[in-house]
Enzyme design. Structure first.
Site, mmCIF file in Angstrom:
data_model
loop_
_atom_site.group_PDB
_atom_site.id
_atom_site.type_symbol
_atom_site.label_atom_id
_atom_site.label_comp_id
_atom_site.label_asym_id
_atom_site.label_seq_id
_atom_site.Cartn_x
_atom_site.Cartn_y
_atom_site.Cartn_z
ATOM 1 N N ARG A 165 36.229 13.155 -26.111
ATOM 2 C CA ARG A 165 35.205 12.171 -26.510
ATOM 3 C C ARG A 165 35.149 11.046 -25.501
ATOM 4 O O ARG A 165 36.118 10.759 -24.799
ATOM 5 C CB ARG A 165 35.472 11.632 -27.905
ATOM 6 C CG ARG A 165 36.774 10.881 -28.108
ATOM 7 C CD ARG A 165 36.736 9.417 -27.745
ATOM 8 N NE ARG A 165 37.809 8.664 -28.362
ATOM 9 C CZ ARG A 165 38.291 7.538 -27.889
ATOM 10 N NH1 ARG A 165 37.848 7.052 -26.743
ATOM 11 N NH2 ARG A 165 39.255 6.887 -28.517
ATOM 12 N N GLU A 167 33.280 2.556 -34.525
ATOM 13 C CA GLU A 167 33.951 1.489 -33.764
ATOM 14 C C GLU A 167 33.069 1.038 -32.601
ATOM 15 O O GLU A 167 32.991 -0.142 -32.271
ATOM 16 C CB GLU A 167 35.301 2.003 -33.267
ATOM 17 C CG GLU A 167 36.082 0.986 -32.481
ATOM 18 C CD GLU A 167 37.506 1.444 -32.215
ATOM 19 O OE1 GLU A 167 38.125 2.055 -33.101
ATOM 20 O OE2 GLU A 167 38.007 1.182 -31.103
ATOM 21 N N ARG A 223 29.967 7.169 -29.956
ATOM 22 C CA ARG A 223 31.076 8.014 -29.521
ATOM 23 C C ARG A 223 30.467 9.387 -29.294
ATOM 24 O O ARG A 223 29.826 9.942 -30.209
ATOM 25 C CB ARG A 223 32.148 8.113 -30.605
ATOM 26 C CG ARG A 223 33.025 6.880 -30.756
ATOM 27 C CD ARG A 223 34.065 6.797 -29.651
ATOM 28 N NE ARG A 223 34.818 5.564 -29.683
ATOM 29 C CZ ARG A 223 35.971 5.403 -30.307
ATOM 30 N NH1 ARG A 223 36.518 6.408 -30.973
ATOM 31 N NH2 ARG A 223 36.613 4.257 -30.255
ATOM 32 N N CYS A 283 37.139 -1.840 -28.098
ATOM 33 C CA CYS A 283 38.604 -1.888 -27.990
ATOM 34 C C CYS A 283 39.038 -1.805 -26.520
ATOM 35 O O CYS A 283 38.583 -0.925 -25.789
ATOM 36 C CB CYS A 283 39.222 -0.722 -28.767
ATOM 37 S SG CYS A 283 41.020 -0.756 -28.760
ATOM 38 N N THR A 303 41.503 -0.538 -25.304
ATOM 39 C CA THR A 303 42.098 0.758 -24.962
ATOM 40 C C THR A 303 41.026 1.744 -24.488
ATOM 41 O O THR A 303 41.334 2.760 -23.888
ATOM 42 C CB THR A 303 42.809 1.415 -26.170
ATOM 43 O OG1 THR A 303 41.839 1.657 -27.203
ATOM 44 C CG2 THR A 303 43.920 0.549 -26.701
ATOM 45 N N ARG A 344 38.910 10.125 -24.311
ATOM 46 C CA ARG A 344 40.160 10.597 -24.924
ATOM 47 C C ARG A 344 40.012 12.098 -25.106
ATOM 48 O O ARG A 344 39.156 12.566 -25.841
ATOM 49 C CB ARG A 344 40.418 9.918 -26.272
ATOM 50 C CG ARG A 344 41.851 10.177 -26.778
ATOM 51 C CD ARG A 344 42.186 9.399 -28.030
ATOM 52 N NE ARG A 344 41.784 10.091 -29.233
ATOM 53 C CZ ARG A 344 42.509 10.999 -29.893
ATOM 54 N NH1 ARG A 344 43.710 11.363 -29.435
ATOM 55 N NH2 ARG A 344 42.052 11.565 -30.999
ATOM 56 N N ARG A 374 49.350 11.454 -31.669
ATOM 57 C CA ARG A 374 48.848 10.945 -32.956
ATOM 58 C C ARG A 374 49.059 12.013 -34.022
ATOM 59 O O ARG A 374 49.403 13.144 -33.707
ATOM 60 C CB ARG A 374 47.338 10.650 -32.874
ATOM 61 C CG ARG A 374 46.982 9.559 -31.886
ATOM 62 C CD ARG A 374 45.486 9.261 -31.882
ATOM 63 N NE ARG A 374 45.199 8.134 -31.003
ATOM 64 C CZ ARG A 374 43.997 7.590 -30.832
ATOM 65 N NH1 ARG A 374 42.952 8.078 -31.470
ATOM 66 N NH2 ARG A 374 43.811 6.562 -30.039
ATOM 67 N N GLU A 407 44.153 8.818 -35.572
ATOM 68 C CA GLU A 407 44.999 7.648 -35.370
ATOM 69 C C GLU A 407 45.562 7.125 -36.704
ATOM 70 O O GLU A 407 44.861 7.124 -37.715
ATOM 71 C CB GLU A 407 44.112 6.570 -34.756
ATOM 72 C CG GLU A 407 44.885 5.458 -34.148
ATOM 73 C CD GLU A 407 43.945 4.509 -33.453
ATOM 74 O OE1 GLU A 407 42.773 4.437 -33.844
ATOM 75 O OE2 GLU A 407 44.404 3.845 -32.524
HETATM 76 P P1 ADP Z 1 39.139 8.992 -31.564
HETATM 77 O O1 ADP Z 1 39.680 7.641 -31.290
HETATM 78 O O2 ADP Z 1 39.218 9.862 -30.378
HETATM 79 O O3 ADP Z 1 37.809 9.048 -32.223
HETATM 80 P P2 ADP Z 1 40.795 9.519 -33.946
HETATM 81 O O4 ADP Z 1 42.268 9.544 -33.756
HETATM 82 O O5 ADP Z 1 40.192 8.378 -34.687
HETATM 83 O O6 ADP Z 1 40.184 9.714 -32.507
HETATM 84 O O7 ADP Z 1 40.325 10.872 -34.610
HETATM 85 C C1 ADP Z 1 39.014 11.101 -35.002
HETATM 86 C C2 ADP Z 1 38.891 12.480 -35.624
HETATM 87 O O8 ADP Z 1 38.943 13.476 -34.607
HETATM 88 C C3 ADP Z 1 39.993 12.821 -36.618
HETATM 89 O O9 ADP Z 1 39.453 13.582 -37.683
HETATM 90 C C4 ADP Z 1 40.904 13.710 -35.800
HETATM 91 O O10 ADP Z 1 41.675 14.589 -36.589
HETATM 92 C C5 ADP Z 1 39.881 14.454 -34.979
HETATM 93 N N1 ADP Z 1 40.439 15.076 -33.782
HETATM 94 C C6 ADP Z 1 41.022 14.479 -32.732
HETATM 95 N N2 ADP Z 1 41.415 15.377 -31.831
HETATM 96 C C7 ADP Z 1 41.077 16.597 -32.315
HETATM 97 C C8 ADP Z 1 41.219 17.931 -31.845
HETATM 98 N N3 ADP Z 1 41.784 18.211 -30.664
HETATM 99 N N4 ADP Z 1 40.739 18.920 -32.622
HETATM 100 C C9 ADP Z 1 40.143 18.661 -33.810
HETATM 101 N N5 ADP Z 1 39.983 17.431 -34.295
HETATM 102 C C10 ADP Z 1 40.442 16.404 -33.560
HETATM 103 N N1 ARG Z 2 43.424 -2.154 -33.231
HETATM 104 C C1 ARG Z 2 44.405 -1.149 -33.447
HETATM 105 C C2 ARG Z 2 45.747 -1.623 -32.938
HETATM 106 O O1 ARG Z 2 45.797 -2.581 -32.190
HETATM 107 C C3 ARG Z 2 44.019 0.175 -32.792
HETATM 108 C C4 ARG Z 2 43.968 0.164 -31.305
HETATM 109 C C5 ARG Z 2 43.551 1.453 -30.640
HETATM 110 N N2 ARG Z 2 42.740 2.279 -31.466
HETATM 111 C C6 ARG Z 2 41.410 2.212 -31.605
HETATM 112 N N3 ARG Z 2 40.848 2.971 -32.505
HETATM 113 N N4 ARG Z 2 40.697 1.443 -30.840
HETATM 114 O O2 ARG Z 2 46.753 -1.036 -33.273
#
Ligand code: ADP
Ligand code: ARG
Length: 370
Positions: free
Chosen positions: A140, A239, A243, A285, A287, A294, A323, A328
């Site tokens: 993403r 966020e 995305r 963010c 990050t 990511r 994660r 996350e």
């Molecule tokens: P991001 O910050 O990349 O949007 P999150 O950690 O918030 O990631 O995850 C968003 C969604 O994407 C969650 O449902 C997570 O399980 C899913 N996800 C992340 N990586 C994968 C993957 N490799 N395969 C399937 N789902 C994924």
């Molecule tokens: N704000 C949260 C922290 O400081 C998440 C940081 C990274 N994740 C994100 N979804 N932007 O722990």
């Protein structure tokens, strides 16, 4: 310069934060100084820096309070900071630069993010051709539309405006990117839960975002676009304004990355994104600045996962992040880990994906040799 936007407090009309907001900020900072926190906010927001930044206000009326409230309310944050609008990265740069340097592998204040370069996606291999380890792969990126603040500063009308612009753009995508948009306001809670559980959609329950005022007017302007196979998805006004996601079962990183590269190429012709001359693409963010990429696998590494402490250490050396399988701040379910690149800044898109590619292959090699 007098404010040209509507203040939530009665506007003082001056180019500095409203005194009531500064008082609120001072109280919260005092309390935070007694809190136990490993966040980068705690590490870098010294009393001296606080005094230097506390009166500042951007043209979108964002103050230090809008940026750090999330970290004050959630001492267990890792960062503790979100930008209220693009200008925050400069106006509060003495804070943001430190967090950005530390998160993105020593990206110094003098460093400049390279121009966009997606390389040759076709050159990437399947990370797990025998399907022994990887369940699914997702890449993403984050994008913000030019001319708007981020969540903490958006008005109801702006949420709808951003949604409209993005929907107009994504519904013109061609080939396997073709799809449909659904607004969250048109979905039932059960339908939303189903999509969240299948990793396609986002939820509204992140306390870090909530504390940053990222859920105002929900579900206005929020929704998602998806192609027929649900291998290409665009999140709207979660966020970030946008995305852009490519994902599918298995480990065929080349195919997934190629789909994302093509989508961005088409979207670049239809939308104008916020890009900082030093920090690359801007995101709420810190990050996620730079490439915003990511790239993750959902992977089973039962041998390595027996000792999570040393797996975390190996991951860090490989610039990877681990994660839980629900995303996350979730736990791993059924031994499935989410392993992705950690840094997104200071490297081109091609280099970021290569870092993830090499790191995941190394973990698979170590798992097999145990
Ligand atoms: P991001 O910050 O990349 O949007 P999150 O950690 O918030 O990631 O995850 C968003 C969604 O994407 C969650 O449902 C997570 O399980 C899913 N996800 C992340 N990586 C994968 C993957 N490799 N395969 C399937 N789902 C994924
Ligand atoms: N704000 C949260 C922290 O400081 C998440 C940081 C990274 N994740 C994100 N979804 N932007 O722990």
């Amino acid at each position: 310069m007098p404010c040209n936007r509507k203040c939530e407090l009665e506007c003082c009309g001056k180019n500095h934060a409203h005194p009531a907001k500064v008082r609120q900020l001072e109280c919260k900072f005092k309390k935070f100084q007694f809190a136990t926190s490993d966040s980068l906010l705690k590490k870098y927001l010294t009393s001296k820096l606080f005094e230097e930044l506390k009166w500042k206000k951007t043209n979108y009326l964002m103050t230090l309070l809008d940026c750090v409230l999330t970290g004050f309310e959630n001492p267990d944050s890792s960062m503790g900071v979100y930008a209220g609008c693009p200008e925050c990265y400069d106006l509060f740069g003495d804070l943001f630069d430190e967090l950005i340097r530390e998160y993105h592998g020593d990206f110094k204040k003098s460093a400049v993010h390279p121009p966009m370069d997606w390389g040759e996606p076709g050159q990437l291999q399947d990370l797990d051709p025998e399907g022994k380890y990887i369940i699914s792969t997702r890449v993403r990126t984050a994008r913000s539309l030019k001319g708007y603040p981020f969540n903490p500063g958006l008005s109801y009308e702006e949420y709808l405006e951003i949604e409209e612009k993005i929907v107009n753009a994504v519904t013109e995508l061609t080939d396997d990117l073709k799809g449909q948009y659904v607004g969250l306001r048109d979905m039932t809670p059960d339908e939303i839960d189903l999509m969240v559980d299948s990793h396609v959609l986002y939820k509204e329950s992140d306390r870090f975002l909530n504390a940053a005022n990222a859920y105002r007017y929900w579900p206005a302007g929020r929704g998602y676009f998806y192609n027929e196979d649900k291998t290409f998805i665009v999140w709207v006004n979660e966020e970030d304004h946008m995305r852009v996601i490519s994902m599918q079962e298995g480990g065929n990183l080349g195919e997934i990355y190629d789909r994302l590269a093509k989508a961005i190429q088409q979207l670049d012709e239809k939308l104008e994104f916020e890009r900082h001359e030093r920090l690359g693409f801007l995101s709420m963010c810190p990050t996620n600045v730079g490439t915003g990429i990511r790239a993750s696998v959902h992977i089973k590494l039962p041998n390595l996962a027996e000792d999570m402490g040393s797996l975390e250490k190996i991951a860090e050396e490989l610039h990877l992040q681990i994660r839980g399988s629900g995303g996350e701040h979730t736990a791993s379910v059924g031994g499935i880990l989410d392993v992705s690149n950690k840094r997104r800044l200071g490297l081109t898109e091609r280099e970021v994906i290569q870092e993830m590619n090499d790191g995941v292959l190394e973990l698979i090699r170590l798992e097999g040799s145990k």
